[in-house]
Enzyme design. Structure first.
Site, PDB file in Angstrom:
ATOM      1  N   HIS A  17       0.825  -1.207   0.000  1.00 19.82           N
ATOM      2  CA  HIS A  17       0.000   0.000   0.000  1.00 19.82           C
ATOM      3  C   HIS A  17       0.860   1.257   0.000  1.00 19.82           C
ATOM      4  O   HIS A  17       1.252   1.761   1.056  1.00 19.82           O
ATOM      5  CB  HIS A  17      -0.902  -0.038   1.241  1.00 19.82           C
ATOM      6  N   ARG A  21       2.049   8.739  -6.850  1.00 14.72           N
ATOM      7  CA  ARG A  21       1.551  10.007  -7.374  1.00 14.72           C
ATOM      8  C   ARG A  21       1.807  10.257  -8.864  1.00 14.72           C
ATOM      9  O   ARG A  21       1.388  11.302  -9.369  1.00 14.72           O
ATOM     10  CB  ARG A  21       2.142  11.183  -6.585  1.00 14.72           C
ATOM     11  N   ASN A  51      -4.944   6.309  -7.270  1.00 10.97           N
ATOM     12  CA  ASN A  51      -5.440   7.692  -7.276  1.00 10.97           C
ATOM     13  C   ASN A  51      -4.468   8.580  -8.052  1.00 10.97           C
ATOM     14  O   ASN A  51      -3.698   9.364  -7.502  1.00 10.97           O
ATOM     15  CB  ASN A  51      -5.677   8.204  -5.847  1.00 10.97           C
ATOM     16  N   HIS A 136     -10.397  -0.061   0.558  1.00 10.79           N
ATOM     17  CA  HIS A 136     -10.512   1.051   1.496  1.00 10.79           C
ATOM     18  C   HIS A 136     -11.956   1.041   1.973  1.00 10.79           C
ATOM     19  O   HIS A 136     -12.880   1.265   1.190  1.00 10.79           O
ATOM     20  CB  HIS A 136     -10.180   2.364   0.784  1.00 10.79           C
ATOM     21  N   HIS A 189      -5.373  -0.590   5.694  1.00  7.00           N
ATOM     22  CA  HIS A 189      -5.125   0.275   6.857  1.00  7.00           C
ATOM     23  C   HIS A 189      -6.186   0.172   7.963  1.00  7.00           C
ATOM     24  O   HIS A 189      -6.868   1.151   8.301  1.00  7.00           O
ATOM     25  CB  HIS A 189      -4.944   1.730   6.438  1.00  7.00           C
ATOM     26  N   ASN A 234      -5.784   9.347   6.722  1.00  2.66           N
ATOM     27  CA  ASN A 234      -7.092   8.696   6.645  1.00  2.66           C
ATOM     28  C   ASN A 234      -6.921   7.202   6.414  1.00  2.66           C
ATOM     29  O   ASN A 234      -6.359   6.806   5.406  1.00  2.66           O
ATOM     30  CB  ASN A 234      -7.918   9.300   5.505  1.00  2.66           C
ATOM     31  N   ASP A 261       1.140   2.790   3.826  1.00  2.09           N
ATOM     32  CA  ASP A 261       0.238   3.810   3.275  1.00  2.09           C
ATOM     33  C   ASP A 261       1.024   5.094   3.026  1.00  2.09           C
ATOM     34  O   ASP A 261       0.557   6.206   3.316  1.00  2.09           O
ATOM     35  CB  ASP A 261      -0.955   4.055   4.197  1.00  2.09           C
ATOM     36  N   HIS A 265       2.698  14.442   0.113  1.00  2.67           N
ATOM     37  CA  HIS A 265       2.105  15.674  -0.391  1.00  2.67           C
ATOM     38  C   HIS A 265       3.170  16.760  -0.369  1.00  2.67           C
ATOM     39  O   HIS A 265       4.241  16.601   0.232  1.00  2.67           O
ATOM     40  CB  HIS A 265       0.917  16.101   0.471  1.00  2.67           C
ATOM     41  N   PHE A 279      -4.827  14.828   3.615  1.00  5.31           N
ATOM     42  CA  PHE A 279      -4.672  13.569   4.332  1.00  5.31           C
ATOM     43  C   PHE A 279      -3.443  12.828   3.807  1.00  5.31           C
ATOM     44  O   PHE A 279      -3.290  12.650   2.600  1.00  5.31           O
ATOM     45  CB  PHE A 279      -5.894  12.667   4.122  1.00  5.31           C
TER      46      PHE A 279
END
Length: 382
Positions: A17, A21, A51, A136, A189, A234, A261, A265, A279
């Protein structure tokens, strides 16, 4: 001087996990920087969440990501496909039969699939395709704009809380659907004591269910929270009772593996406090030292159990063979303080900044090739 008796050769770690990006958000992280961070933490294999932009919801979109991986990754990077088109957590499902041979599994991580009917059909198609859903679990209608755990800290500091039920209620639903379909199901998670109870019961029933938690849920609780974006992720860091349940679950085997996880950012996105920061925190370069120092050294679990949680169990979950050509060397005697400015990752947000740890990665070998070696300064060789 290094005590050579404390230099150990360990199986390279596997993380089911991570968020790298790219494509779409390379200002946060790239395949190159993320894989360097992983190599510096002792990992040979990571599994990336979808994502991205474009979302890997088709062979065409997936190929964009795979081309970047082929050109810039220094370790093995395995991309998940999304469950839904556009990774919307609803709407239309991806073509499971087409994508299953191309990916290790399917995930909408960051969003729970809200419709029971849609998740039931996803499981049916995934089961038929012989793959696994990596879920998730979160009920959107129970979030109410929350951003940290709905506990004592949130109440005392007037923050909006995320209730534990938002996680365990969807796990409860999905386990019922697993019983109906027989689909392989991996839960991301896990953070609450109720979730652990449900998963333990499902395993006792023989359901094809596995789960992960992350170092921050094992080592932190909401009484430790600070007014900083580095403490926002999260699901959120939960209560001390949840932490205790998770620790018990890694001892008794209810939790199968530990993932990071890793969710980088930009500094700006993480500089807006608990309420307004994005998050996610980073974790690939700190996971083993933290868990070795605060779990193994304190006799919560053995070193062998930690290796099981970080290497052999995730391999088993994803039907990966043992890889004797991938390993990491750690000096278990080296003590140092976690400093995010030394990270290879573009992301620097971690609640563990300033923590003292023991265990320094000296070298990582992936597929017989040295991908990280600590010399006078950190360096990831390609």
């Amino acid at each position: 001087m290094t005590d050579t008796e404390n230099i150990v050769k360990l199986p390279a770690f596997v993380d089911l996990h991570v968020h790298f990006r790219e494509p779409g958000f390379s200002y946060k992280e790239t395949i190159a920087t993320g894989s360097k961070a992983a190599a510096a933490g002792g990992y040979s294999d990571v599994f990336t969440m979808p994502n991205l932009n474009p979302v890997p919801d088709s062979a065409e979109h997936l190929n964009i990501q795979k081309q970047i991986i082929a050109g810039s990754a220094c370790i093995n990077v395995h991309p998940y496909a999304s469950i839904t088109l556009g990774q919307k957590g609803g709407g239309e499902l991806v073509d499971f039969s087409l994508l299953a041979p191309l990916v290790p599994g399917f995930s909408d991580d960051g969003r729970g699939v809200q419709s029971e009917e849609l998740m039931l059909e996803a499981m049916r198609r995934c089961k038929q395709a012989g793959s696994v859903i990596v879920a998730h679990c979160e009920v959107d209608s129970l979030l109410h704009g929350g951003y940290i755990h709905d506990g004592e800290y949130a109440a005392a500091h007037r923050h909006k809380g995320i209730c534990s039920e938002s996680e365990w209620r969807e796990i409860e639903r999905d386990l019922r659907l697993v019983a109906e379909t027989g689909c392989r199901f991996h839960i991301c998670h896990v953070s609450t004591k109720e979730s652990i109870s449900l998963i333990r019961q499902a395993k006792q029933q023989g359901l094809p269910v596995t789960c992960e938690t992350a170092p921050h849920y094992l080592l932190l609780n909401d009484s430790m929270l600070q007014e900083s974006g580095s403490w926002k992720m999260n699901p959120p860091i939960r209560s001390e009772k949840d932490q205790e349940a998770l620790l018990e679950a890694i001892v008794d085997g209810t939790i199968d593996c530990i993932a990071t996880d890793h969710a980088p950012h930009s500094a700006e996105e993480k500089s807006k406090g608990l309420e307004h920061s994005a998050f996610g925190i980073v974790g690939l370069e700190t996971a083993f030292p933290l868990l070795y120092t605060y779990l193994v050294k304190r006799d919560v679990i053995s070193l062998n159990r930690l290796i099981e949680l970080m290497s052999s169990a995730p391999r088993r979950i994803m039907n990966m063979p043992e890889d004797r050509n991938s390993y990491t060397m750690y000096d278990l005697s080296q003590e140092y303080t976690i400093d995010p400015e030394t990270f290879f990752s573009k992301g620097k947000a971690t609640p563990f900044a300033g923590w003292k740890v023991q265990g320094r990665c000296l070298k990582t070998v992936c597929n017989g090739r040295t991908v990280f070696e600590r010399k006078n300064r950190n360096e990831c060789s390609k």
